[in-house]
Design an enzyme around this catalytic site. Structure first.
Site, PDB file in Angstrom:
ATOM      1  N   ASN A   5       0.828  -1.231   0.000  1.00  0.00           N
ATOM      2  CA  ASN A   5       0.000   0.000   0.000  1.00  0.00           C
ATOM      3  C   ASN A   5       0.856   1.272   0.000  1.00  0.00           C
ATOM      4  OD1 ASN A   5      -2.579   1.573   2.091  1.00  0.00           O
ATOM      5  ND2 ASN A   5      -2.533   1.403  -0.119  1.00  0.00           N
TER       6      ASN A   5
ATOM      7  N   ARG B 258       1.718   0.771  -5.679  1.00  0.00           N
ATOM      8  CA  ARG B 258       0.679   0.643  -6.708  1.00  0.00           C
ATOM      9  C   ARG B 258      -0.706   1.113  -6.263  1.00  0.00           C
ATOM     10  NH1 ARG B 258       1.763  -5.565  -7.560  1.00  0.00           N
ATOM     11  NH2 ARG B 258       2.242  -5.266  -5.348  1.00  0.00           N
ATOM     12  N   SER B 259      -1.204   0.556  -5.151  1.00  0.00           N
ATOM     13  CA  SER B 259      -2.604   0.842  -4.818  1.00  0.00           C
ATOM     14  C   SER B 259      -2.878   2.303  -4.430  1.00  0.00           C
ATOM     15  CB  SER B 259      -3.145  -0.131  -3.762  1.00  0.00           C
ATOM     16  OG  SER B 259      -2.430  -0.051  -2.560  1.00  0.00           O
TER      17      SER B 259
ATOM     18  N   ASP C 124       4.975  -5.044  -9.594  1.00  0.00           N
ATOM     19  CA  ASP C 124       5.403  -4.317  -8.410  1.00  0.00           C
ATOM     20  C   ASP C 124       6.677  -3.513  -8.724  1.00  0.00           C
ATOM     21  OD1 ASP C 124       6.139  -3.461  -5.947  1.00  0.00           O
ATOM     22  OD2 ASP C 124       5.920  -5.410  -4.962  1.00  0.00           O
TER      23      ASP C 124
HETATM   24  P1  4NP Z   1       3.278  -2.154  -3.391  1.00  0.00           P
HETATM   25  O1  4NP Z   1       4.878  -2.334  -3.432  1.00  0.00           O
HETATM   26  O2  4NP Z   1       2.705  -3.515  -3.029  1.00  0.00           O
HETATM   27  O3  4NP Z   1       2.924  -1.745  -4.769  1.00  0.00           O
HETATM   28  O4  4NP Z   1       3.004  -1.099  -2.348  1.00  0.00           O
HETATM   29  C1  4NP Z   1       5.588  -2.869  -2.363  1.00  0.00           C
HETATM   30  C2  4NP Z   1       6.004  -2.042  -1.326  1.00  0.00           C
HETATM   31  C3  4NP Z   1       6.750  -2.557  -0.290  1.00  0.00           C
HETATM   32  C4  4NP Z   1       7.080  -3.898  -0.265  1.00  0.00           C
HETATM   33  C5  4NP Z   1       6.663  -4.707  -1.295  1.00  0.00           C
HETATM   34  C6  4NP Z   1       5.907  -4.202  -2.335  1.00  0.00           C
HETATM   35  N1  4NP Z   1       7.846  -4.430   0.798  1.00  0.00           N
HETATM   36  O5  4NP Z   1       8.205  -5.608   0.722  1.00  0.00           O
HETATM   37  O6  4NP Z   1       8.138  -3.713   1.763  1.00  0.00           O
END
Ligand code: 4NP
Length: 162
Positions: free
Chosen positions: A16, A19-20, A134
């Protein structure tokens, strides 16, 4: 439910923060422009970034296209979201599987009147059933690409509801 206009939509990714939050503001603006009274929110399946602002690269990419997401703060999905939202849209198949797991763990009583859960790309003819990749470990170009897909996918839902 897919054939009716929802009143509330929740966009879901992993953290969060990338992308979202972009998807939330893109869908909110497009829905508003199309004249829909839609409540839009976003969250992550993970808890790691709770309370944080969106990633600086997401904020920059979004701002360049007229979407201000500086005010958004990350939160993790709660079981009650499944009942509170009409439609929950996942950025990728892993997010979708996590959502369906949460759904399946609810007891029989909690399983009534739940949100429809789908991939954000479900009705996008250009990117049908594809993920929003991602961009967290990527560079600015990956964030721009994610936003290209998000805009296209948001348009596909708006067109479906028109
Ligand atoms: P999101 O990206 O799912 O698009 O917000 C990510 C942000 C952080 C992490 C993984 C995906 N993380 O592993 O901390």
């Amino acid at each position: 439910m897919t054939n009716t206009i929802p009143q509330s939509v929740l966009l879901v990714c992993l953290g969060n923060i990338c992308r979202s939050p972009m998807a939330e503001e893109v869908l909110r603006q497009k829905a508003q422009q199309a004249g829909f009274n839609l409540l839009v929110d976003s969250c992550g399946t993970g808890h790691w970034h709770e309370g944080e602002q969106a990633d600086e690269r997401s904020r920059r990419a979004a701002k360049k296209r007229g979407y201000d997401i500086d005010h958004l703060r990350a939160r993790q999905i709660k079981a009650s979201d499944l009942a509170e939202f009409d439609l929950i849209l996942a950025m990728d198949k892993s997010n979708l599987a996590d959502l369906n797991n949460i759904k399946n763990k609810l007891n029989t009583q909690e399983k009534t009147n739940l949100a429809e859960v789908a991939l954000f790309s479900q009705h996008d003819t250009q990117y049908q059933n594809q993920k929003v990749p991602d961009p967290y470990y990527g560079d600015m170009q990956d964030f721009e690409h994610a936003l290209d897909l998000i805009e296209s996918m948001a348009d596909s839902w708006i067109n479906k509801w028109k």
